[in-house]
Design a protein around this motif. Sequence first.
Motif, PDB file in Angstrom:
ATOM      1  N   GLY A 244      -3.990   4.409  -7.334  1.00 41.10           N
ATOM      2  CA  GLY A 244      -4.006   2.871  -7.560  1.00 41.10           C
ATOM      3  C   GLY A 244      -5.513   2.616  -7.156  1.00 41.10           C
ATOM      4  O   GLY A 244      -6.216   3.430  -7.124  1.00 41.10           O
ATOM      5  N   GLN A 245      -5.451   1.053  -7.089  1.00 45.91           N
ATOM      6  CA  GLN A 245      -6.998   0.554  -6.704  1.00 45.91           C
ATOM      7  C   GLN A 245      -7.444   1.123  -5.734  1.00 45.91           C
ATOM      8  O   GLN A 245      -6.708   0.721  -4.648  1.00 45.91           O
ATOM      9  N   VAL A 246      -8.564   1.663  -5.543  1.00 47.34           N
ATOM     10  CA  VAL A 246      -9.398   2.110  -4.194  1.00 47.34           C
ATOM     11  C   VAL A 246      -9.409   0.844  -3.447  1.00 47.34           C
ATOM     12  O   VAL A 246     -10.468   0.104  -3.697  1.00 47.34           O
ATOM     13  N   VAL A 247      -9.378   0.976  -2.215  1.00 48.31           N
ATOM     14  CA  VAL A 247      -9.830   0.076  -1.308  1.00 48.31           C
ATOM     15  C   VAL A 247     -11.061   0.519  -0.439  1.00 48.31           C
ATOM     16  O   VAL A 247     -11.966  -0.175  -0.174  1.00 48.31           O
ATOM     17  N   PHE A 248     -10.683   1.708   0.069  1.00 47.98           N
ATOM     18  CA  PHE A 248     -11.940   2.248   0.986  1.00 47.98           C
ATOM     19  C   PHE A 248     -11.758   3.773   0.911  1.00 47.98           C
ATOM     20  O   PHE A 248     -10.834   4.125   0.402  1.00 47.98           O
ATOM     21  N   ASN A 249     -12.835   4.286   1.105  1.00 45.28           N
ATOM     22  CA  ASN A 249     -12.839   5.894   1.376  1.00 45.28           C
ATOM     23  C   ASN A 249     -13.062   6.568   2.670  1.00 45.28           C
ATOM     24  O   ASN A 249     -13.630   5.905   3.601  1.00 45.28           O
ATOM     25  N   VAL A 250     -12.225   7.531   3.131  1.00 45.08           N
ATOM     26  CA  VAL A 250     -12.650   8.170   3.990  1.00 45.08           C
ATOM     27  C   VAL A 250     -12.909   9.599   3.500  1.00 45.08           C
ATOM     28  O   VAL A 250     -12.231  10.288   3.263  1.00 45.08           O
ATOM     29  N   GLY A 251     -14.293   9.852   3.830  1.00 44.45           N
ATOM     30  CA  GLY A 251     -14.598  11.208   3.255  1.00 44.45           C
ATOM     31  C   GLY A 251     -14.340  11.199   1.878  1.00 44.45           C
ATOM     32  O   GLY A 251     -14.770  10.272   1.065  1.00 44.45           O
ATOM     33  N   PRO A 252     -13.842  12.379   1.470  1.00 41.66           N
ATOM     34  CA  PRO A 252     -13.535  12.388  -0.118  1.00 41.66           C
ATOM     35  C   PRO A 252     -12.053  11.698  -0.483  1.00 41.66           C
ATOM     36  O   PRO A 252     -11.607  11.544  -1.563  1.00 41.66           O
ATOM     37  N   LEU A 253     -11.373  11.347   0.502  1.00 40.65           N
ATOM     38  CA  LEU A 253     -10.104  10.750   0.316  1.00 40.65           C
ATOM     39  C   LEU A 253     -10.292   9.235  -0.128  1.00 40.65           C
ATOM     40  O   LEU A 253     -10.963   8.604   0.517  1.00 40.65           O
ATOM     41  N   ALA A 254      -9.644   8.795  -0.859  1.00 38.53           N
ATOM     42  CA  ALA A 254      -9.626   7.370  -1.492  1.00 38.53           C
ATOM     43  C   ALA A 254      -8.147   6.612  -1.003  1.00 38.53           C
ATOM     44  O   ALA A 254      -7.086   7.157  -1.257  1.00 38.53           O
ATOM     45  N   ALA A 255      -8.185   5.293  -0.328  1.00 36.96           N
ATOM     46  CA  ALA A 255      -6.995   4.922   0.040  1.00 36.96           C
ATOM     47  C   ALA A 255      -6.876   3.759  -0.844  1.00 36.96           C
ATOM     48  O   ALA A 255      -7.728   3.069  -1.253  1.00 36.96           O
TER      49      ALA A 255
ATOM     50  N   ALA B 277      -4.709   0.438  -2.894  1.00 37.77           N
ATOM     51  CA  ALA B 277      -4.172  -0.680  -2.164  1.00 37.77           C
ATOM     52  C   ALA B 277      -2.492  -0.713  -2.163  1.00 37.77           C
ATOM     53  O   ALA B 277      -1.962  -0.956  -1.370  1.00 37.77           O
ATOM     54  N   GLU B 278      -2.117  -0.065  -3.249  1.00 41.86           N
ATOM     55  CA  GLU B 278      -0.468   0.116  -3.244  1.00 41.86           C
ATOM     56  C   GLU B 278       0.223   0.927  -2.310  1.00 41.86           C
ATOM     57  O   GLU B 278       1.030   0.627  -1.751  1.00 41.86           O
ATOM     58  N   GLY B 279      -0.651   2.093  -1.893  1.00 39.31           N
ATOM     59  CA  GLY B 279      -0.259   2.926  -0.954  1.00 39.31           C
ATOM     60  C   GLY B 279      -0.295   2.274   0.643  1.00 39.31           C
ATOM     61  O   GLY B 279       0.680   2.579   1.309  1.00 39.31           O
ATOM     62  N   LEU B 280      -1.402   1.599   0.636  1.00 39.61           N
ATOM     63  CA  LEU B 280      -1.449   0.774   2.127  1.00 39.61           C
ATOM     64  C   LEU B 280      -0.369  -0.336   2.104  1.00 39.61           C
ATOM     65  O   LEU B 280       0.363  -0.295   3.285  1.00 39.61           O
ATOM     66  N   ARG B 281       0.026  -0.734   1.086  1.00 36.65           N
ATOM     67  CA  ARG B 281       1.128  -1.769   1.086  1.00 36.65           C
ATOM     68  C   ARG B 281       2.527  -1.054   1.298  1.00 36.65           C
ATOM     69  O   ARG B 281       3.496  -1.549   2.051  1.00 36.65           O
ATOM     70  N   HIS B 282       2.744   0.133   0.639  1.00 39.81           N
ATOM     71  CA  HIS B 282       3.811   0.740   0.967  1.00 39.81           C
ATOM     72  C   HIS B 282       4.094   1.187   2.123  1.00 39.81           C
ATOM     73  O   HIS B 282       4.989   1.084   2.991  1.00 39.81           O
ATOM     74  N   ALA B 283       2.698   1.623   3.025  1.00 42.72           N
ATOM     75  CA  ALA B 283       3.043   2.067   4.053  1.00 42.72           C
ATOM     76  C   ALA B 283       3.343   1.067   5.071  1.00 42.72           C
ATOM     77  O   ALA B 283       4.095   1.287   6.038  1.00 42.72           O
ATOM     78  N   ALA B 284       2.790  -0.032   4.854  1.00 40.90           N
ATOM     79  CA  ALA B 284       2.934  -1.171   5.676  1.00 40.90           C
ATOM     80  C   ALA B 284       4.356  -1.509   5.842  1.00 40.90           C
ATOM     81  O   ALA B 284       5.104  -1.796   6.753  1.00 40.90           O
TER      82      ALA B 284
ATOM     83  N   LEU C 142       0.155   7.337   7.753  1.00 42.51           N
ATOM     84  CA  LEU C 142      -1.121   7.432   7.568  1.00 42.51           C
ATOM     85  C   LEU C 142      -1.650   8.195   6.200  1.00 42.51           C
ATOM     86  O   LEU C 142      -2.532   8.238   5.619  1.00 42.51           O
ATOM     87  N   MET C 143      -0.849   9.001   5.738  1.00 40.82           N
ATOM     88  CA  MET C 143      -0.985   9.979   4.544  1.00 40.82           C
ATOM     89  C   MET C 143      -0.870   9.095   3.149  1.00 40.82           C
ATOM     90  O   MET C 143      -1.482   9.285   2.520  1.00 40.82           O
ATOM     91  N   LEU C 144       0.275   7.904   3.270  1.00 42.45           N
ATOM     92  CA  LEU C 144       0.715   7.109   2.232  1.00 42.45           C
ATOM     93  C   LEU C 144      -0.390   6.756   1.321  1.00 42.45           C
ATOM     94  O   LEU C 144      -0.585   6.945   0.230  1.00 42.45           O
ATOM     95  N   PRO C 145      -1.277   5.944   2.110  1.00 41.44           N
ATOM     96  CA  PRO C 145      -2.288   5.412   1.228  1.00 41.44           C
ATOM     97  C   PRO C 145      -3.186   6.296   0.465  1.00 41.44           C
ATOM     98  O   PRO C 145      -3.978   5.987  -0.675  1.00 41.44           O
ATOM     99  N   PHE C 146      -3.545   7.519   1.009  1.00 40.41           N
ATOM    100  CA  PHE C 146      -4.364   8.284   0.180  1.00 40.41           C
ATOM    101  C   PHE C 146      -3.681   9.309  -0.946  1.00 40.41           C
ATOM    102  O   PHE C 146      -4.356  10.061  -1.563  1.00 40.41           O
ATOM    103  N   THR C 147      -2.267   9.327  -0.584  1.00 43.30           N
ATOM    104  CA  THR C 147      -1.579  10.150  -1.736  1.00 43.30           C
ATOM    105  C   THR C 147      -0.855   9.293  -2.904  1.00 43.30           C
ATOM    106  O   THR C 147      -0.397   9.733  -3.651  1.00 43.30           O
ATOM    107  N   THR C 148      -1.182   7.890  -2.817  1.00 47.09           N
ATOM    108  CA  THR C 148      -0.522   7.025  -3.682  1.00 47.09           C
ATOM    109  C   THR C 148      -1.808   6.638  -4.666  1.00 47.09           C
ATOM    110  O   THR C 148      -2.888   6.069  -4.364  1.00 47.09           O
TER     111      THR C 148
END
Lengths: 213, 262
Positions: free
Chosen positions: B97-108, B110-117, B89-95
Amino acid sequence: MHIVDGALSTPVVLVGAALAAGGLAIGLRKIDADRLPEVGMLSATFFVASLIHVPLGPSSVHLILNGLVGLVLGWAAVPALFVALLLQSVFLGYGGLMVLGVNTVVIAGPAVLVHLLCGPGVRRGGPRSAAIWGGIAGVVSILLTAVFVALALAATGDAFVPAAKLVLAAHVPVMLVEGVLTAAAVVLIRKVNPTLFEPAEPGAPVLEEAEHV
Amino acid sequence: MHRTLEHAATSWKGQPVRGGSALVTVLDPRARVVVAFGLSAVVVFAGGLLVPAVGLGLACAAVWLARLDRRATVRRVLTVDLFILVMVLMLPFTTPGQVVFNVGPLAASAEGLRHAAAIALKANAVVLFSLAFMSTMEAVTLGHALARLGLPARLVEVLLFTVRYLEVIGREYKRLRAAMKARAFRPRSNLHTWRSFGYLVGMLLVRSLDRARRILAAMKCRGYTGTLHLIDAMRLQRADGFFLGLAGATAAGLVVLDLVGA
């Protein structure tokens, strides 16, 4: 603390495997036939301990006890802990297969270091100083385990640095529990059977001791 | 909580196979170990997302063929997933890269999402491979298979002794816990509890080692000189050859797929 497969980068996994292989080679040389049952026992104890949950605040932590295993076994702790980790990953799915090397280093490395650092203090001196050294061994082994996990994560990529910090923070309460626990265990062992901490000599007269049991 | 505590030490035995024999259990243990490690390696060291996804599918198929107890398997997998949940869950927000979506002040990203998956797919695939191919054999058989595959004899001996003692220690632990319970000990979050657990572990060690020494003495009486003779009749059958060939071809296919995909 187990690291799962897929989390770490390939170089970290390979370095871990190489270090674990070296440690295993040293550890296996320290095990002669007479010590084999002892090593198996400690390995099994580590395995069972990891299934014991101790309440801590609103939650609970499971015991690791690599410090205690290190104090008793020294370098022989590496094969003992490796075997327990292998069984855990094969039969319970904890950890993974490729990261076995890294996990061995993370758990057994601190065990050996604690043996070198606190072993003499636990063997010599009165019960009070043995308890203090035992407590230090418990705290330091978990601290080192957490540091090793954090290092493995941080070496994999900058994105893991926050997770690495989280690992360190999460282990602080575990350190406290294991410190108290290891100190108590050391006190009891010193009182009941102090030979347990003696460095095992190859060919020690095991049979004569056994007669009295 | 108390129930899990009391049952904690019993869950080491691995998976019972439903119905006695499954497609997997007739195969040679060595072949199963090699295939479990081989396929895991291909999946873990894959660069893209495609191979881990296909690997997870294969692992699920293997679990199905092994006819594992479904509830136990799901429970084991969930344990692993809970374990990696925070990191994934942390990885998308700490990597970055290209922002896919935001949760509050945090940006997820695409690279992080792919890595987490990728981590989630790989971790689950490996767990399922080892549950399907290896947890379905007895631990002693695993030891023999590893010895036949060239693991140092001493290490295999440590494994065999460990397996032998797991039950002994587990039983001893339960006995000591029962004795504590009889004296009205209830685990709480305090110094007394931790110290008592320390004494418990210390006593466990002392008793176990006394026992280990007695066992060693008994073994010596029966002619033990330091070698455990492994007696088994592992022979590769035609089915094993077919299985190894199939798994090898699959692994090769996955490697090619990963190279092409990446």
